[in-house]
Design an enzyme around this catalytic site. Structure first.
Site, mmCIF file in Angstrom:
data_model
loop_
_atom_site.group_PDB
_atom_site.id
_atom_site.type_symbol
_atom_site.label_atom_id
_atom_site.label_comp_id
_atom_site.label_asym_id
_atom_site.label_seq_id
_atom_site.Cartn_x
_atom_site.Cartn_y
_atom_site.Cartn_z
ATOM 1 C CE1 TYR A 141 63.806 41.096 28.346
ATOM 2 C CE2 TYR A 141 63.911 40.205 26.126
ATOM 3 C CZ TYR A 141 64.319 40.182 27.437
ATOM 4 O OH TYR A 141 65.238 39.246 27.834
ATOM 5 C CE LYS A 169 61.949 38.567 30.193
ATOM 6 N NZ LYS A 169 62.973 37.888 29.381
#
EC number: 4.1.2.-
Length: 307
Positions: A141, A169
């Site tokens: 992330y 992400k």
């Protein structure tokens, strides 16, 4: 390498779930059930617990575990459950990932460690050291606005040999970075690459992205899912229709004056539509009536009924 399947591929909308609270250290279990059913019935492709929108760093470890346990129970296998395990302490990330795996979660999500900024060499070693200890597929992330450190593209390229890593992400908002990230799928076609900033979903998918981790999908999951489907089918009229609603909805994030307004606005909207209370974690305060009225006005302007 742990003994588990890493063939989880995410494509669609995965809301970063807010954490409904009744009091400072008390989970709103009924509100959590309403919220999970609301987003799942809205067609989401998964749920992401303990992310930025979930206020993870502000929650105690006991409450984080309670949230995971109840969420997995409520979801009951209907969609994959991803759990943020980021912590300033290496071992706490491992402990939380082990707990999530024991509960039946489907994947762990890991940002760059925050507070002390890590160099890219240190970051590479960190992921290589922690990945074998996390008994779940692992999504990385990129959140440089809050962690102060990027997962640089070269670092992710070096880490792409880790079978356990199933994707990235990106919440940087940098589309050039996101395009470079999507190019890594030439080496890892199994990766899921998801974007955070919700209004960038069309550009992200055009670049080869697989969907979005969209905070607004807590409130109006059907709209975000419809936007994803319109982009996937290249229906320009539908894209413009749903994107217009998403952009109008985003006006709620401009209500209030502190950086915490994104979370306050999302929780305020959820309370206005009867899903859960609007209490944020300390040190933040809920919106007062003038701000709640502004949020309600924005919701009504896009056809969302407020109670």
């Amino acid at each position: 390498m742990s003994d588990f399947e890493t063939n989880l591929q995410l494509r669609g909308i995965v809301p970063p779930l807010v954490t409904p609270l009744l009091a400072r250290d008390t989970l709103d279990i009924d509100g959590l059930e309403r919220l999970l059913n609301h987003v799942i019935e809205g067609g989401v492709a998964g749920v992401f617990l303990l992310g930025t929108t979930g206020e993870a760093p502000s929650l105690g470890y006991r409450l984080r575990r309670e949230l995971i346990q109840h969420s997995v129970r409520i979801v009951a296998g209907r969609v994959p459950v991803l759990v943020g395990v980021t912590d300033t302490a290496f071992v706490e990330s491992v402990f939380l990932a082990e707990f999530a795996a024991d509960c039946g979660a489907d994947a762990a999500v890991l940002t760059t460690p925050y507070y002390f900024p890590a160099g890219q060499t240190e970051l590479t070693a960190y992921v290589r050291n922690i990945a074998p200890l996390i008994p779940l597929p692992l999504m990385l992330y990129n959140m440089p606005g809050l962690t102060k450190v990027w997962f640089e593209i070269e670092t992710l390229k070096r880490l792409s040999d880790l079978e356990q890593v199933i994707g990235v992400k990106d919440s940087s908002g940098d589309l050039d970075y996101f395009r470079s990230l999507c190019e890594l799928k030439s080496e890892r076609p199994d990766w899921s690459v998801l974007i955070g900033p919700e209004a960038l979903l069309p550009e992200a998918m055009q670049a080869g992205g697989d969907g979005g981790v969209s905070g607004g999908a807590n409130v109006m999951p059907e709209t975000f899912v419809a936007l994803f489907n319109a982009i996937a089918s290249q229906d320009q009229t539908a894209i413009e229709q749903h994107l217009s609603k998403v952009k109008k909805f985003q006006a709620i994030y401009d209500v209030g004056k502190y950086a915490s307004r994104h979370i306050k606005a999302t929780k305020s909207a959820l309370s206005l539509i009867g899903i859960c209370k609007d209490l944020p974690a300390d040190p933040f305060n809920r919106f007062l009536k003038p701000q709640r009225d502004q949020v309600a006005e924005i919701l009504r302007s896009i056809g969302i009924h407020c109670k």
